[in-house]
Write a protein that holds these residues in place. Sequence first.
Motif, PDB file in Angstrom:
ATOM      1  N   VAL A 193      45.044  14.494   9.817  1.00 45.78           N
ATOM      2  CA  VAL A 193      43.602  14.319   9.641  1.00 45.78           C
ATOM      3  C   VAL A 193      43.298  13.607   8.325  1.00 45.78           C
ATOM      4  N   LEU A 194      43.936  14.045   7.241  1.00 51.06           N
ATOM      5  CA  LEU A 194      43.688  13.475   5.923  1.00 51.06           C
ATOM      6  C   LEU A 194      44.083  12.006   5.844  1.00 51.06           C
ATOM      7  N   VAL A 195      45.243  11.686   6.364  1.00 47.70           N
ATOM      8  CA  VAL A 195      45.737  10.308   6.299  1.00 47.70           C
ATOM      9  C   VAL A 195      44.802   9.368   7.055  1.00 47.70           C
ATOM     10  N   VAL A 196      44.350   9.776   8.227  1.00 46.75           N
ATOM     11  CA  VAL A 196      43.447   8.945   9.033  1.00 46.75           C
ATOM     12  C   VAL A 196      42.136   8.711   8.292  1.00 46.75           C
ATOM     13  N   VAL A 197      41.563   9.778   7.741  1.00 41.37           N
ATOM     14  CA  VAL A 197      40.296   9.662   7.010  1.00 41.37           C
ATOM     15  C   VAL A 197      40.450   8.758   5.791  1.00 41.37           C
ATOM     16  N   GLY A 198      41.503   8.990   5.015  1.00 43.17           N
ATOM     17  CA  GLY A 198      41.717   8.199   3.806  1.00 43.17           C
ATOM     18  C   GLY A 198      41.902   6.728   4.084  1.00 43.17           C
ATOM     19  N   ALA A 199      42.693   6.401   5.119  1.00 42.31           N
ATOM     20  CA  ALA A 199      42.942   5.003   5.463  1.00 42.31           C
ATOM     21  C   ALA A 199      41.652   4.312   5.891  1.00 42.31           C
ATOM     22  N   VAL A 216      30.279   9.294  -4.126  1.00 44.54           N
ATOM     23  CA  VAL A 216      30.744  10.067  -2.972  1.00 44.54           C
ATOM     24  C   VAL A 216      32.041   9.476  -2.415  1.00 44.54           C
ATOM     25  N   ARG A 217      32.083   8.148  -2.299  1.00 45.00           N
ATOM     26  CA  ARG A 217      33.272   7.484  -1.765  1.00 45.00           C
ATOM     27  C   ARG A 217      34.477   7.715  -2.684  1.00 45.00           C
ATOM     28  N   GLY A 218      34.279   7.619  -3.986  1.00 40.33           N
ATOM     29  CA  GLY A 218      35.373   7.828  -4.923  1.00 40.33           C
ATOM     30  C   GLY A 218      35.927   9.236  -4.857  1.00 40.33           C
ATOM     31  N   VAL A 219      35.047  10.223  -4.755  1.00 35.51           N
ATOM     32  CA  VAL A 219      35.486  11.615  -4.631  1.00 35.51           C
ATOM     33  C   VAL A 219      36.270  11.811  -3.342  1.00 35.51           C
ATOM     34  N   LEU A 220      35.788  11.221  -2.259  1.00 33.51           N
ATOM     35  CA  LEU A 220      36.466  11.343  -0.968  1.00 33.51           C
ATOM     36  C   LEU A 220      37.901  10.847  -1.044  1.00 33.51           C
ATOM     37  N   LEU A 221      38.097   9.643  -1.575  1.00 34.76           N
ATOM     38  CA  LEU A 221      39.438   9.070  -1.645  1.00 34.76           C
ATOM     39  C   LEU A 221      40.351   9.877  -2.566  1.00 34.76           C
ATOM     40  N   THR A 222      39.816  10.341  -3.691  1.00 35.92           N
ATOM     41  CA  THR A 222      40.614  11.143  -4.629  1.00 35.92           C
ATOM     42  C   THR A 222      41.068  12.448  -3.993  1.00 35.92           C
ATOM     43  N   VAL A 223      40.144  13.126  -3.328  1.00 31.84           N
ATOM     44  CA  VAL A 223      40.460  14.411  -2.697  1.00 31.84           C
ATOM     45  C   VAL A 223      41.494  14.236  -1.587  1.00 31.84           C
ATOM     46  N   VAL A 224      41.305  13.225  -0.760  1.00 36.07           N
ATOM     47  CA  VAL A 224      42.233  12.992   0.345  1.00 36.07           C
ATOM     48  C   VAL A 224      43.642  12.725  -0.172  1.00 36.07           C
ATOM     49  N   ALA A 225      43.771  11.844  -1.181  1.00 33.60           N
ATOM     50  CA  ALA A 225      45.090  11.505  -1.722  1.00 33.60           C
ATOM     51  C   ALA A 225      45.773  12.734  -2.326  1.00 33.60           C
ATOM     52  N   ALA A 226      45.024  13.521  -3.086  1.00 37.30           N
ATOM     53  CA  ALA A 226      45.607  14.696  -3.727  1.00 37.30           C
ATOM     54  C   ALA A 226      46.084  15.721  -2.712  1.00 37.30           C
ATOM     55  N   LEU A 227      45.302  15.918  -1.671  1.00 37.22           N
ATOM     56  CA  LEU A 227      45.665  16.927  -0.683  1.00 37.22           C
ATOM     57  C   LEU A 227      46.827  16.493   0.200  1.00 37.22           C
ATOM     58  N   VAL A 228      46.916  15.198   0.502  1.00 37.23           N
ATOM     59  CA  VAL A 228      48.066  14.707   1.269  1.00 37.23           C
ATOM     60  C   VAL A 228      49.354  14.977   0.497  1.00 37.23           C
ATOM     61  N   VAL A 229      49.345  14.676  -0.800  1.00 30.50           N
ATOM     62  CA  VAL A 229      50.530  14.915  -1.646  1.00 30.50           C
ATOM     63  C   VAL A 229      50.844  16.422  -1.693  1.00 30.50           C
ATOM     64  N   LYS A 230      49.819  17.240  -1.870  1.00 26.30           N
ATOM     65  CA  LYS A 230      50.010  18.691  -1.990  1.00 26.30           C
ATOM     66  C   LYS A 230      50.588  19.286  -0.707  1.00 26.30           C
ATOM     67  N   LEU A 231      49.987  18.955   0.425  1.00 25.29           N
ATOM     68  CA  LEU A 231      50.452  19.514   1.697  1.00 25.29           C
ATOM     69  C   LEU A 231      51.827  18.973   2.077  1.00 25.29           C
ATOM     70  N   GLY A 232      52.083  17.702   1.736  1.00 20.65           N
ATOM     71  CA  GLY A 232      53.383  17.133   2.025  1.00 20.65           C
ATOM     72  C   GLY A 232      54.487  17.835   1.236  1.00 20.65           C
ATOM     73  N   PHE A 233      54.187  18.161  -0.009  1.00 17.02           N
ATOM     74  CA  PHE A 233      55.173  18.878  -0.840  1.00 17.02           C
ATOM     75  C   PHE A 233      55.420  20.275  -0.277  1.00 17.02           C
ATOM     76  N   GLU A 234      54.348  20.939   0.169  1.00 18.29           N
ATOM     77  CA  GLU A 234      54.491  22.286   0.733  1.00 18.29           C
ATOM     78  C   GLU A 234      55.291  22.254   2.033  1.00 18.29           C
ATOM     79  N   GLN A 235      55.115  21.185   2.823  1.00 20.98           N
ATOM     80  CA  GLN A 235      55.758  21.110   4.124  1.00 20.98           C
ATOM     81  C   GLN A 235      57.237  20.725   4.005  1.00 20.98           C
ATOM     82  N   TRP A 236      57.532  19.765   3.095  1.00 21.36           N
ATOM     83  CA  TRP A 236      58.893  19.223   3.052  1.00 21.36           C
ATOM     84  C   TRP A 236      59.571  19.306   1.683  1.00 21.36           C
ATOM     85  N   GLY A 237      58.806  19.754   0.664  1.00 23.68           N
ATOM     86  CA  GLY A 237      59.348  19.774  -0.682  1.00 23.68           C
ATOM     87  C   GLY A 237      60.373  20.900  -0.899  1.00 23.68           C
TER      88      GLY A 237
END
Length: 258
Positions: free
Chosen positions: A112-118, A237-258
């Motif tokens: 969901v995050l990757v699609v929204v961010g892209a 609003v757009r800047g906050v959206l992109l920042t939040v999406v990028a941070a959460l993708v990194v966070k969840l990816g680390f939790e899933q595969w880190g």
Amino acid sequence: MPEISTTTIIVLCVAAAAAGWIDAVVGGGGLLLLPALLLGLPNTPAGTVLGTNKAVAIVGTAGAAVTYLRKTPVDVRLAVRIGLAALAGSMGGAALAGGISKDALRPMIMVVLVVVGAFVLFRPAFGTAPGASPVSRGRVLLAIGLAGLGIGFYDGLIGPGTGTFLVLALTALLHLDLVTASATAKIINTCTNAGALAMFAHQGMVLWQLAALMALFNLAGAMTGARMALKKGSGFVRGVLLTVVAALVVKLGFEQWG
């Protein structure tokens, strides 16, 4: 309520405040709040975590909606029509949510995050100004079906990213700027939260004491975020959206595969 340490409660309350701020600005506060609850309540069934998340989120979302309505011209009648469809959809999704495993949630949220961010990254002019032409009846019906029933069902079933999806759908379908779309989304999201919460409460899947405490922090964050979005405009609003999406993708990816 399960045994929860004081440190965990403090962390969850801080996460609730931050999630309320994010949700009010651009939607998607659940992308922070739900992972925080999953980590903080590791032995709690996923359905109860989702229900508690809804009990927290509805307070902040409603507070942000009121803050926006005082300052932003919103078609309340249309928002309520979409919101009623979303309420029905969210109740249907919540009825099925008890069978979702925690292991399935993280990958789904990441997609969901990757699609929204892209989408937002490659459309820099998206939502910077309202459309000049009137919106057709067909687009209104599509908004009721997609932003109402469709996203409402997703909100009841999983939840994270609902506000963001609503903002994107309303901006694309109804030609709203991002600030007006955020204001409209808060009314709709309050309806989806109410429908899902009613179903979770009926099934006994809400930690009410924890939710009540976290909701106070969520409300404070949400009202602060709504005021900032109104003051700073769509670019913020757009800047906050992109920042939040990028941070959460990194966070969840680390939790899933880190």
